[in-house]
Enzyme design. Sequence first.
Site, mmCIF file in Angstrom:
data_model
loop_
_atom_site.group_PDB
_atom_site.id
_atom_site.type_symbol
_atom_site.label_atom_id
_atom_site.label_comp_id
_atom_site.label_asym_id
_atom_site.label_seq_id
_atom_site.Cartn_x
_atom_site.Cartn_y
_atom_site.Cartn_z
ATOM 1 N N LYS A 119 0.630 -1.300 0.175
ATOM 2 C CA LYS A 119 -0.132 0.145 0.035
ATOM 3 C C LYS A 119 0.823 1.249 0.033
ATOM 4 C CE LYS A 119 -4.034 -2.059 2.125
ATOM 5 N NZ LYS A 119 -5.113 -2.029 3.413
ATOM 6 N N LYS A 206 -8.700 -8.865 -11.123
ATOM 7 C CA LYS A 206 -9.847 -9.333 -10.301
ATOM 8 C C LYS A 206 -10.926 -8.357 -10.705
ATOM 9 C CE LYS A 206 -9.420 -10.295 -5.894
ATOM 10 N NZ LYS A 206 -8.987 -10.200 -4.326
ATOM 11 N N LYS A 209 -14.428 -2.543 -8.466
ATOM 12 C CA LYS A 209 -15.258 -1.400 -8.490
ATOM 13 C C LYS A 209 -14.640 -0.221 -9.604
ATOM 14 C CE LYS A 209 -15.602 -1.395 -3.909
ATOM 15 N NZ LYS A 209 -15.010 -2.501 -3.460
#
Length: 341
Positions: A119, A206, A209
Amino acid sequence: MSKSGREVILTGFTPSSKCLHFGNYVGAIKPLVELQNKNADKDFFLFVSDLHALTNPSVNLKEIDKKVFICTFLAGGVDLKKVILFYQSDVPAHAELGWVLTCHTTFGELSRMTQFKDKSVRLNQGNGTESIPTGLLVYPPLMAADILLYDSNLIPVGKDQKQHVELTRNIAERFNKKYGETFVLPEPYITENNPEIMDLQDPSKKMSKSAASKNGVIFLTDTTADVQNKIKVALTDSLNKVKYDKVNQPAVSNLIMIYSALTGLNIKQIEEKFANIKNYGEFKKEISEEMVKWLSHFQSEYAKAEANFASTEKIIKENAVHCSKIADAKVDEVYKKIGLR
């Protein structure tokens, strides 16, 4: 084991400000429902980890409609009679114990966390500087507190979170050795064969959204027309063979996993069922019909959950009181042992 004499399962989900999709259902909600149904003999704590959401600087909690998030899980089959559902922020003991455990964790341990590294890279700014929230570094001790407050035995996590459960065990062992037996050592519960649902237009990614093309994502709010169109234009190949082969037929393999999630059929059964198709249109037609049927049921259940949300909120608040009694007792025990009381 909890004071009730039963084993404890605990898991949390960070609320999202965006509509969930079919990949979220298959990867998170479906296995959670299966777990709740198989473990009626255990205490099952399920919490909305809203404090963890603060580690993402792009998230505005004021914009997150928790009702949508909760109703999505209820529509997917989460049963409030089988799980103790609550908001993390409604139980202040999570933050209290989180701070104590942070002070019993080393910088080296936290900086080695794979998710922190990943991250941090994604947050790297274009001009070469970094804007990494401190919470992103220190949230594993808060996750440890989530787990240890309730004497949890089993922690359902994805493979990417297993490292955090291992850190939780290390922190607990260190604390127990220094202050005496206090915490139960949890075990990660990982379902190896949970399928990953990939993008319908790009099976190398994957379902997400934030996908570049919305045609690659089946949202749980999609209409029948939306679903039919997205599956109709889903990527396939020129082989006209329904075969699970992620290397040579990644797009078709993804459609097989979607059909399996909808019908309960395994890969071999699906391959046999569609062994003699003339083209992928036949396969897609069946997937589309099953998806429309499933989504219609899901959206009907969602409408019921939304209509009854006032009573659901009441249960969540009552659960927070119940959880606070358990968590406050653990914090009190910890404070006494470290000399704060």
